[in-house]
Design an enzyme around this catalytic site. Sequence first.
Site, PDB file in Angstrom:
ATOM      1  N   ARG A   1       1.620  14.556  13.516  1.00 43.99           N
ATOM      2  CA  ARG A   1       1.981  14.424  12.129  1.00 43.99           C
ATOM      3  C   ARG A   1       1.822  15.900  11.381  1.00 43.99           C
ATOM      4  O   ARG A   1       1.082  15.864  10.432  1.00 43.99           O
ATOM      5  CB  ARG A   1       1.175  13.366  11.626  1.00 43.99           C
ATOM      6  CG  ARG A   1       1.409  11.998  12.154  1.00 43.99           C
ATOM      7  CD  ARG A   1       0.654  10.887  11.557  1.00 43.99           C
ATOM      8  NE  ARG A   1       1.377  10.307  10.388  1.00 43.99           N
ATOM      9  CZ  ARG A   1       0.876   9.065  10.050  1.00 43.99           C
ATOM     10  NH1 ARG A   1       0.072   8.331  10.229  1.00 43.99           N
ATOM     11  NH2 ARG A   1       1.701   8.681   8.828  1.00 43.99           N
TER      12      ARG A   1
ATOM     13  N   ASP B   1       5.909   0.180  11.882  1.00 44.15           N
ATOM     14  CA  ASP B   1       4.697  -0.246  11.461  1.00 44.15           C
ATOM     15  C   ASP B   1       4.729  -1.745  11.661  1.00 44.15           C
ATOM     16  O   ASP B   1       3.790  -2.338  11.379  1.00 44.15           O
ATOM     17  CB  ASP B   1       4.811  -0.033   9.868  1.00 44.15           C
ATOM     18  CG  ASP B   1       4.175   1.220   9.310  1.00 44.15           C
ATOM     19  OD1 ASP B   1       3.886   2.170  10.283  1.00 44.15           O
ATOM     20  OD2 ASP B   1       4.260   1.704   8.173  1.00 44.15           O
TER      21      ASP B   1
ATOM     22  N   CYS C   1      -3.548  13.032  13.830  1.00 39.34           N
ATOM     23  CA  CYS C   1      -4.306  11.764  13.809  1.00 39.34           C
ATOM     24  C   CYS C   1      -4.088  10.946  14.980  1.00 39.34           C
ATOM     25  O   CYS C   1      -3.309  11.305  15.889  1.00 39.34           O
ATOM     26  CB  CYS C   1      -3.748  10.760  12.696  1.00 39.34           C
ATOM     27  SG  CYS C   1      -2.108  10.310  12.650  1.00 39.34           S
TER      28      CYS C   1
ATOM     29  N   LYS D   1       0.937  -1.103   0.005  1.00 36.84           N
ATOM     30  CA  LYS D   1      -0.114   0.005  -0.161  1.00 36.84           C
ATOM     31  C   LYS D   1       0.848   1.221  -0.088  1.00 36.84           C
ATOM     32  O   LYS D   1       0.491   2.233  -0.680  1.00 36.84           O
ATOM     33  CB  LYS D   1      -0.984   0.018   0.982  1.00 36.84           C
ATOM     34  CG  LYS D   1      -1.206   1.291   1.964  1.00 36.84           C
ATOM     35  CD  LYS D   1      -2.132   1.094   3.191  1.00 36.84           C
ATOM     36  CE  LYS D   1      -1.408   1.537   4.505  1.00 36.84           C
ATOM     37  NZ  LYS D   1      -0.989   2.824   4.487  1.00 36.84           N
ATOM     38  N   ASN D   2       1.911   1.058   0.797  1.00 39.42           N
ATOM     39  CA  ASN D   2       2.658   2.387   0.802  1.00 39.42           C
ATOM     40  C   ASN D   2       3.612   2.614  -0.363  1.00 39.42           C
ATOM     41  O   ASN D   2       4.360   3.696  -0.605  1.00 39.42           O
ATOM     42  CB  ASN D   2       3.634   2.360   2.227  1.00 39.42           C
ATOM     43  CG  ASN D   2       2.914   2.771   3.491  1.00 39.42           C
ATOM     44  OD1 ASN D   2       1.520   2.968   3.226  1.00 39.42           O
ATOM     45  ND2 ASN D   2       3.349   2.493   4.448  1.00 39.42           N
TER      46      ASN D   2
ATOM     47  N   ARG E   1      -7.952  -0.630   5.866  1.00 38.12           N
ATOM     48  CA  ARG E   1      -7.035   0.280   5.318  1.00 38.12           C
ATOM     49  C   ARG E   1      -5.728  -0.311   4.540  1.00 38.12           C
ATOM     50  O   ARG E   1      -5.059   0.155   3.717  1.00 38.12           O
ATOM     51  CB  ARG E   1      -6.768   1.591   6.138  1.00 38.12           C
ATOM     52  CG  ARG E   1      -7.699   2.534   6.318  1.00 38.12           C
ATOM     53  CD  ARG E   1      -7.160   3.605   7.304  1.00 38.12           C
ATOM     54  NE  ARG E   1      -5.886   3.988   6.919  1.00 38.12           N
ATOM     55  CZ  ARG E   1      -4.904   4.168   7.606  1.00 38.12           C
ATOM     56  NH1 ARG E   1      -5.156   4.196   9.169  1.00 38.12           N
ATOM     57  NH2 ARG E   1      -3.771   4.436   7.127  1.00 38.12           N
TER      58      ARG E   1
HETATM   59  C1  UD1 Z   1       4.838   6.713   6.005  1.00 36.77           C
HETATM   60  C2  UD1 Z   1       4.188   5.409   6.022  1.00 36.77           C
HETATM   61  C3  UD1 Z   1       3.749   5.045   7.356  1.00 36.77           C
HETATM   62  C4  UD1 Z   1       4.977   4.761   8.219  1.00 36.77           C
HETATM   63  C5  UD1 Z   1       5.936   6.090   8.340  1.00 36.77           C
HETATM   64  C6  UD1 Z   1       7.222   5.738   8.905  1.00 36.77           C
HETATM   65  C7  UD1 Z   1       3.080   6.086   4.005  1.00 36.77           C
HETATM   66  C8  UD1 Z   1       1.705   6.212   3.115  1.00 36.77           C
HETATM   67  N1  UD1 Z   1       3.066   5.949   5.216  1.00 36.77           N
HETATM   68  O1  UD1 Z   1       4.294   7.579   7.054  1.00 36.77           O
HETATM   69  O2  UD1 Z   1       3.028   3.687   7.256  1.00 36.77           O
HETATM   70  O3  UD1 Z   1       4.766   4.579   9.585  1.00 36.77           O
HETATM   71  O4  UD1 Z   1       6.254   6.496   6.609  1.00 36.77           O
HETATM   72  O5  UD1 Z   1       7.763   4.708   8.499  1.00 36.77           O
HETATM   73  O6  UD1 Z   1       3.851   5.657   3.212  1.00 36.77           O
HETATM   74  N2  UD1 Z   1       7.104  14.384  10.492  1.00 36.77           N
HETATM   75  C9  UD1 Z   1       7.208  15.935  10.665  1.00 36.77           C
HETATM   76  N3  UD1 Z   1       7.116  16.725   9.532  1.00 36.77           N
HETATM   77  C10 UD1 Z   1       6.677  16.396   8.408  1.00 36.77           C
HETATM   78  C11 UD1 Z   1       6.598  15.096   7.896  1.00 36.77           C
HETATM   79  C12 UD1 Z   1       6.959  13.750   9.042  1.00 36.77           C
HETATM   80  O7  UD1 Z   1       7.266  16.218  11.808  1.00 36.77           O
HETATM   81  O8  UD1 Z   1       6.456  17.074   7.310  1.00 36.77           O
HETATM   82  C13 UD1 Z   1       7.478  13.434  11.665  1.00 36.77           C
HETATM   83  C14 UD1 Z   1       5.999  12.784  11.754  1.00 36.77           C
HETATM   84  O9  UD1 Z   1       5.138  13.349  12.509  1.00 36.77           O
HETATM   85  C15 UD1 Z   1       6.688  11.245  12.203  1.00 36.77           C
HETATM   86  C16 UD1 Z   1       7.920  11.261  11.353  1.00 36.77           C
HETATM   87  O10 UD1 Z   1       8.342  12.540  10.798  1.00 36.77           O
HETATM   88  O11 UD1 Z   1       6.745  11.599  13.562  1.00 36.77           O
HETATM   89  C17 UD1 Z   1       7.952  10.432  10.374  1.00 36.77           C
HETATM   90  O12 UD1 Z   1       6.843  10.685   9.457  1.00 36.77           O
HETATM   91  P1  UD1 Z   1       7.041  10.013   7.903  1.00 36.77           P
HETATM   92  O13 UD1 Z   1       8.357   9.566   7.719  1.00 36.77           O
HETATM   93  O14 UD1 Z   1       6.785  11.451   7.075  1.00 36.77           O
HETATM   94  O15 UD1 Z   1       5.868   9.234   7.802  1.00 36.77           O
HETATM   95  P2  UD1 Z   1       4.755   9.292   6.728  1.00 36.77           P
HETATM   96  O16 UD1 Z   1       5.075   9.508   5.477  1.00 36.77           O
HETATM   97  O17 UD1 Z   1       3.432   9.928   7.309  1.00 36.77           O
END
Ligand code: UD1
Length: 418
Positions: free
Chosen positions: A121, A305, A116, A22-23, A397
């Site tokens: 996030r 995850d 969330c 999915k990711n 999901r």
């Molecule tokens: C993706 C995955 C999710 C997985 C995560 C970490 C998808 C659709 N989802 O989520 O399943 O758990 O990677 O491996 O691929 N952060 C910030 N600012 C930002 C972006 C992120 O502070 O602009 C923080 C987030 O709050 C979190 C951390 O960075 O604490 C990791 O987030 P990120 O790697 O961006 O995860 P996702 O892309 O949301």
Amino acid sequence: MDKLIITGKNKLKGSVSIHGAKNSALPILVASLLNQNDLILKNIPEVDDINNMLKLLKNYGAKIIKNKNSLKINNKSIKNISADYDIVRKMRASILILGPLLSRFGYAKISLPGGCAIGTRPIDIHLNGLSKLGINFEIQNGFVIGKVKNDIKGNKINLPFPSVGATENIMMSSVLAKGETLILNAAKEPEIEDLGNCLIAMGAKISGHGKNKIFIQGVQSLKSTNYEIISDRIVAGTFIILAIMLNSTFEVKKFNPKHILSLTNTLKKMGANFSISENSIKIRSSKNLKSCNVITGPYPNFPTDLQAQMMALMSVVNGISNIKETVFENRFMHVPELNRLGANIILNKDNAVIEGNRVFKGAQVMASDLRASVSLILAALCAEGKTTINRVYHLDRGYERIEKILGKLGPKIKRVKT
Ligand code: UD1
């Protein structure tokens, strides 16, 4: 909301083939917005996050044709509308459309995703990175509005944290940019490598994807292509952990075991008995599994995850284990529910101490997020008696027909619509 009713203590038998990731599929579907030609994708999982993404893309005017084994998407005549809170709230990955829309139209308006269940996030890393490519952002009435100043121009972007989503957003925005982009401290997840490989198949010029320095040379346009998405390493890891918990002889097939080395290395240290081949893992019964310590982190570290599933396993091995969650704040909502099923897990901020040798016993529990839901299934499948897992919509999901698949492999599990 649907419930799952599970009667525990039935072993897994046979094998399972893992569905598409999915990711990977989510950003790749979004990347199709950059392309005016057909993109034909194989191994797209049938899960709710993907259905929601397809709905979102259809709202923009995407032409999508689903066949038995593939999906064709064409975005030649999309229109630029705003992405409203209703859809973005359901699926944070909607924020990924920001970069491709800016690249196509020079303007984009998307509802802020908001917090969330697993933390606040934020999207600051996305916005700061995209700003370096020549895009101005403002936040108005809960929307983020992006405007390209002149052209999107390549630049050097050093990420403060290897965010998966931000790396994907910046990669996609740079593909049709003028000049060269270098992303430093990029996320290295296999799903990033997959997105890069798919973009290359469409004609993008990218190197270093899957490593911490990604180089993108902008091109003028993309072409029609076929691409097969990788299989879901988190779903594979979930089945492996379950087979070990149920002390079963079982094979997890059709995925790349190299994508979950941090898990298999941890399981080896715990004394689990399994063998790895090129695209499958065979699990055999193990005796006297030991406790271990896990720290989650960006790839190639232990995936956040799989943290909840690992905690369920740690509860039934010998000794005391520790988990430190470093990726998301507040990703321990499964703890009180696992404790209701008989675990003894004590939380202190981002640390969990998990007592082993516990015996799970059926109870009523509540699912809170995708991975938390599945950890409750694992515990329930090992429990004495009957467990009811309420509010299981999160599960749909990311796991394809989980009760149907598990039901064929030995466990007793049924869905009740309420
Ligand atoms: C993706 C995955 C999710 C997985 C995560 C970490 C998808 C659709 N989802 O989520 O399943 O758990 O990677 O491996 O691929 N952060 C910030 N600012 C930002 C972006 C992120 O502070 O602009 C923080 C987030 O709050 C979190 C951390 O960075 O604490 C990791 O987030 P990120 O790697 O961006 O995860 P996702 O892309 O949301």
